[in-house]
Design a protein around this motif. Sequence first.
Motif, PDB file in Angstrom:
ATOM      1  N   TYR A 144      -6.618   1.578   3.692  1.00  0.00           N
ATOM      2  CA  TYR A 144      -6.328   2.953   3.300  1.00  0.00           C
ATOM      3  C   TYR A 144      -7.454   3.916   3.686  1.00  0.00           C
ATOM      4  N   GLN A 161      -6.703   7.316   4.779  1.00  0.00           N
ATOM      5  CA  GLN A 161      -5.826   8.048   3.878  1.00  0.00           C
ATOM      6  C   GLN A 161      -6.545   8.514   2.608  1.00  0.00           C
ATOM      7  N   ILE A 171      -2.687   2.369  -5.260  1.00  0.00           N
ATOM      8  CA  ILE A 171      -2.117   1.597  -4.154  1.00  0.00           C
ATOM      9  C   ILE A 171      -1.004   0.681  -4.653  1.00  0.00           C
TER      10      ILE A 171
END
Length: 214
Positions: free
Chosen positions: A125, A128, A89
């Motif tokens: 996230y 994802q 990230i």
Amino acid sequence: MRVNVMVGGPHDLIPAEMIKQYRDEPWIGVDHGATLLLEWGITPVAAIGDFDSTSPTELARLRAVLNDIEVYPPAKDFTDTQLGIMTAIKKYQPDKIVIWGATGGRLDQELANLYLPLQDAFSDYLSQIELVDRCNVIRYFRPGTYSIHRRPGFDYLAFVNLTPVTGLTLPDEKYPLVNWASTIPFSWSSNRFTSAVNHFSFDSGVVAVIWSRD
């Protein structure tokens, strides 16, 4: 951008033939996962962890090959997998994070990886993140209405609420469900697709969808 994170889980559960399809994408090696990548001809962009599962010889090889390697003490505030996702990230802000080698072996570690997207550090996230092993593909969903696609060779389909859930509806799967709710985690396992594309919806909570095969 898609970033792949290789965790050093049981080798027999890691689908090497799938990994090689994505060899040109960015890879982050977590502990012994970095060594596995080198064995498969993939040089990770970074390696991270306490490397307690990596031999001194393997670690020396990683240091010689990689420009970006971070070694943590075994006693730390985060698991190696968490550190790997944080690195993905921070460095890439990816559109998708695929985690390999994070299942099988010790159950406590597998559960920690399964529930990782629910943690505050990763919740942005959640949708994802995808976990992949030889027999399973796991994705995470927030409330909404979704279309999901059949994957070749994966015969089974499961819907697992990881938090309390309301309104879970499976309108066109082999075993349908209408407006189901639960205050505890539950796995609606061994369902199946009825066409190339099926659908599901729910009103609150977090649901993991699992494509699986024997």
